[in-house]
Design a protein around this motif. Structure first.
Motif, PDB file in Angstrom:
ATOM      1  N   MET A 186      -8.483  -4.951   7.878  1.00 18.57           N
ATOM      2  CA  MET A 186      -7.114  -4.516   8.183  1.00 18.57           C
ATOM      3  C   MET A 186      -6.188  -4.866   7.024  1.00 18.57           C
ATOM      4  N   PHE A 187      -6.376  -6.068   6.511  1.00 20.60           N
ATOM      5  CA  PHE A 187      -5.635  -6.507   5.335  1.00 20.60           C
ATOM      6  C   PHE A 187      -5.856  -5.538   4.167  1.00 20.60           C
ATOM      7  N   LYS A 188      -7.124  -5.158   4.033  1.00 20.36           N
ATOM      8  CA  LYS A 188      -7.490  -4.295   2.925  1.00 20.36           C
ATOM      9  C   LYS A 188      -6.869  -2.899   3.064  1.00 20.36           C
ATOM     10  N   ASN A 189      -6.898  -2.357   4.297  1.00 24.71           N
ATOM     11  CA  ASN A 189      -6.275  -1.059   4.537  1.00 24.71           C
ATOM     12  C   ASN A 189      -4.810  -1.077   4.157  1.00 24.71           C
ATOM     13  N   PHE A 190      -4.201  -2.135   4.619  1.00 21.19           N
ATOM     14  CA  PHE A 190      -2.784  -2.321   4.369  1.00 21.19           C
ATOM     15  C   PHE A 190      -2.509  -2.310   2.861  1.00 21.19           C
ATOM     16  N   LEU A 191      -3.390  -3.020   2.122  1.00 22.09           N
ATOM     17  CA  LEU A 191      -3.195  -3.128   0.682  1.00 22.09           C
ATOM     18  C   LEU A 191      -3.466  -1.810  -0.032  1.00 22.09           C
ATOM     19  N   GLY A 192      -4.298  -0.984   0.573  1.00 23.61           N
ATOM     20  CA  GLY A 192      -4.593   0.294  -0.046  1.00 23.61           C
ATOM     21  C   GLY A 192      -3.405   1.242   0.020  1.00 23.61           C
ATOM     22  N   ASN A 193      -2.460   0.934   0.871  1.00 26.26           N
ATOM     23  CA  ASN A 193      -1.301   1.811   1.037  1.00 26.26           C
ATOM     24  C   ASN A 193      -0.141   1.409   0.145  1.00 26.26           C
ATOM     25  N   LYS A 194       0.856   2.270   0.145  1.00 20.75           N
ATOM     26  CA  LYS A 194       2.033   2.004  -0.691  1.00 20.75           C
ATOM     27  C   LYS A 194       2.835   0.828  -0.151  1.00 20.75           C
ATOM     28  N   ALA A 195       2.541   0.447   1.082  1.00 26.75           N
ATOM     29  CA  ALA A 195       3.284  -0.613   1.744  1.00 26.75           C
ATOM     30  C   ALA A 195       3.096  -1.985   1.109  1.00 26.75           C
ATOM     31  N   ASN A 196       2.389  -2.034  -0.040  1.00 23.24           N
ATOM     32  CA  ASN A 196       2.184  -3.331  -0.665  1.00 23.24           C
ATOM     33  C   ASN A 196       3.451  -3.907  -1.311  1.00 23.24           C
ATOM     34  N   THR A 197       4.591  -3.295  -1.037  1.00 26.55           N
ATOM     35  CA  THR A 197       5.874  -3.868  -1.473  1.00 26.55           C
ATOM     36  C   THR A 197       6.086  -5.234  -0.841  1.00 26.55           C
ATOM     37  N   ALA A 198       5.345  -5.491   0.242  1.00 29.62           N
ATOM     38  CA  ALA A 198       5.473  -6.766   0.933  1.00 29.62           C
ATOM     39  C   ALA A 198       4.750  -7.898   0.210  1.00 29.62           C
ATOM     40  N   LEU A 199       3.939  -7.541  -0.777  1.00 33.75           N
ATOM     41  CA  LEU A 199       3.132  -8.569  -1.435  1.00 33.75           C
ATOM     42  C   LEU A 199       3.903  -9.282  -2.539  1.00 33.75           C
ATOM     43  N   THR A 200       3.609 -10.561  -2.678  1.00 32.54           N
ATOM     44  CA  THR A 200       4.180 -11.309  -3.801  1.00 32.54           C
ATOM     45  C   THR A 200       3.363 -11.000  -5.053  1.00 32.54           C
ATOM     46  N   ILE A 201       3.877 -11.421  -6.193  1.00 34.37           N
ATOM     47  CA  ILE A 201       3.163 -11.219  -7.463  1.00 34.37           C
ATOM     48  C   ILE A 201       1.790 -11.897  -7.395  1.00 34.37           C
ATOM     49  N   GLU A 202       1.766 -13.124  -6.906  1.00 36.22           N
ATOM     50  CA  GLU A 202       0.492 -13.858  -6.857  1.00 36.22           C
ATOM     51  C   GLU A 202      -0.516 -13.164  -5.950  1.00 36.22           C
ATOM     52  N   GLN A 203      -0.040 -12.633  -4.818  1.00 36.64           N
ATOM     53  CA  GLN A 203      -0.930 -11.884  -3.915  1.00 36.64           C
ATOM     54  C   GLN A 203      -1.459 -10.626  -4.593  1.00 36.64           C
ATOM     55  N   ARG A 204      -0.578  -9.946  -5.301  1.00 35.59           N
ATOM     56  CA  ARG A 204      -1.004  -8.741  -6.018  1.00 35.59           C
ATOM     57  C   ARG A 204      -2.072  -9.091  -7.051  1.00 35.59           C
ATOM     58  N   LYS A 205      -1.840 -10.188  -7.788  1.00 34.05           N
ATOM     59  CA  LYS A 205      -2.822 -10.601  -8.812  1.00 34.05           C
ATOM     60  C   LYS A 205      -4.177 -10.848  -8.189  1.00 34.05           C
ATOM     61  N   SER A 206      -4.208 -11.621  -7.103  1.00 29.03           N
ATOM     62  CA  SER A 206      -5.535 -11.915  -6.547  1.00 29.03           C
ATOM     63  C   SER A 206      -6.165 -10.663  -5.945  1.00 29.03           C
ATOM     64  N   GLU A 207      -5.331  -9.781  -5.406  1.00 35.66           N
ATOM     65  CA  GLU A 207      -5.856  -8.507  -4.896  1.00 35.66           C
ATOM     66  C   GLU A 207      -6.507  -7.711  -6.038  1.00 35.66           C
ATOM     67  N   CYS A 208      -5.824  -7.640  -7.177  1.00 35.26           N
ATOM     68  CA  CYS A 208      -6.355  -6.930  -8.353  1.00 35.26           C
ATOM     69  C   CYS A 208      -7.673  -7.529  -8.815  1.00 35.26           C
ATOM     70  N   MET A 209      -7.762  -8.855  -8.740  1.00 36.18           N
ATOM     71  CA  MET A 209      -8.930  -9.532  -9.307  1.00 36.18           C
ATOM     72  C   MET A 209     -10.141  -9.521  -8.374  1.00 36.18           C
ATOM     73  N   ARG A 210      -9.976  -8.917  -7.184  1.00 36.44           N
ATOM     74  CA  ARG A 210     -11.121  -8.790  -6.276  1.00 36.44           C
ATOM     75  C   ARG A 210     -12.088  -7.707  -6.724  1.00 36.44           C
ATOM     76  N   GLU A 211     -11.611  -6.803  -7.570  1.00 33.00           N
ATOM     77  CA  GLU A 211     -12.545  -5.815  -8.130  1.00 33.00           C
ATOM     78  C   GLU A 211     -12.294  -5.603  -9.620  1.00 33.00           C
ATOM     79  N   ALA A 212     -13.045  -4.667 -10.208  1.00 33.14           N
ATOM     80  CA  ALA A 212     -12.977  -4.481 -11.656  1.00 33.14           C
ATOM     81  C   ALA A 212     -11.544  -4.200 -12.119  1.00 33.14           C
TER      82      ALA A 212
END
Ligand code: V0D
Length: 263
Positions: A1-27
């Protein structure tokens, strides 16, 4: 569910640090190229001189360099000065030519600490001597660094680069080092100024313009393109990481398709 949420444009809710770790989960894209557009417009909106926009834009370069090195990008090419930019008023060109000096005075220690290697593409030989001196010093001081390559495109034009590659190849053919038969895509790639870099995975252009403006035309053949209306001085880590996540999402959509089929 977290992942679906992140796949959408709604990631405006994420902090910079959250975005970084999300990015680093894949290539993470190996090479990101950026056309840093909108400095003049940013200044105009504030009734400031154009150069104020360039100065603010330089701060954005620092921010994005930090962020790119933190998520493990291998190369970041930023289009800082095109062969067309000489047509600007002399005062503005003079100001721009002091930015590399200023940038390195204030940022070289951090680049060293971050293990960043500074490089350039384009014809630097016609830049003012103080600019060339700053570049040489930066490249010399950081040449053994093994982290992010921060590659400045300065007095760069893609067609000019191709003409130079073509001439170099023709010289080698004339000298008998190479036959016309041996000239293929890899040979041309190897004669471009980016020969030592991977092809860009992602191109970002700010300021709402949707064109390539003679930037890395050969190298961008298969690159994902990401455009934003944000002006370069307003561009930030959140937007940069959103571009990376959008790239990762597009890549994921190809499923197992690799190589020719994605090209
Ligand atoms: C103005 C926005 C950093 C785009 C960013 C000479 C246009 C700020 C550099 C720089 C420019 C270049 C080489 C280097 C260190 C820093 C830079 C120019 C313009 C053109 F080794 N920002 N920057 N160079 N701008």
């Amino acid at each position: 569910m977290f992942k679906n949420f992140l796949g959408n444009k709604a990631n405006t809710a994420l902090t910079i640090e959250q975005r970084k770790s999300e990015c680093m989960r894949e290539a993470v894209p190996s090479h990101i190229a950026i056309i840093m557009d909108g400095n003049g417009r940013w200044a105009k909106k504030r009734a400031l001189p154009r150069v104020a926009g360039h100065r603010e834009g330089m701060k954005t370069v620092k921010k994005i360099t930090r962020c790119a090195s933190e998520i493990g990008v291998k190369a970041l090419t930023v289009y800082a000065f095109s062969t067309e930019n000489w047509k600007r008023p002399k005062d503005e060109v003079d100001f721009l030519m002091r930015l590399p000096v200023d940038f390195l005075d204030t940022f070289l220690p951090e680049l060293i600490e971050r293990n960043v290697r500074v490089e350039t593409i384009g014809d630097s030989s016609v830049l003012p001597l103080h600019t060339q001196k700053a570049l040489t010093e930066a490249m010399e001081t950081t040449k053994h660094n093994t982290g992010l390559v921060l590659n400045f495109a300065l007095n760069y034009g893609s067609r000019d680069e191709m003409v130079k590659a073509m001439k170099a190849i023709m010289m080698r053919v004339a000298e008998g080092e190479l036959t016309a038969e041996q000239v293929d895509e890899d040979c041309i790639t190897a004669h471009l100024m980016t020969a030592h870099l991977p092809e860009p995975d992602l191109l970002i252009r700010t300021s709402g313009e949707v064109r390539l403006s003679n930037f890395m035309l050969w190298q961008l053949a298969y690159t994902e393109l990401w455009f934003t209306d944000m002006l370069w001085p307003d561009f930030n880590e959140a937007a940069f990481l959103d571009a990376v996540m959008s790239y990762q999402k597009r890549n994921r959509r190809y499923g197992g398709l690799k190589g020719e089929e994605t090209k």
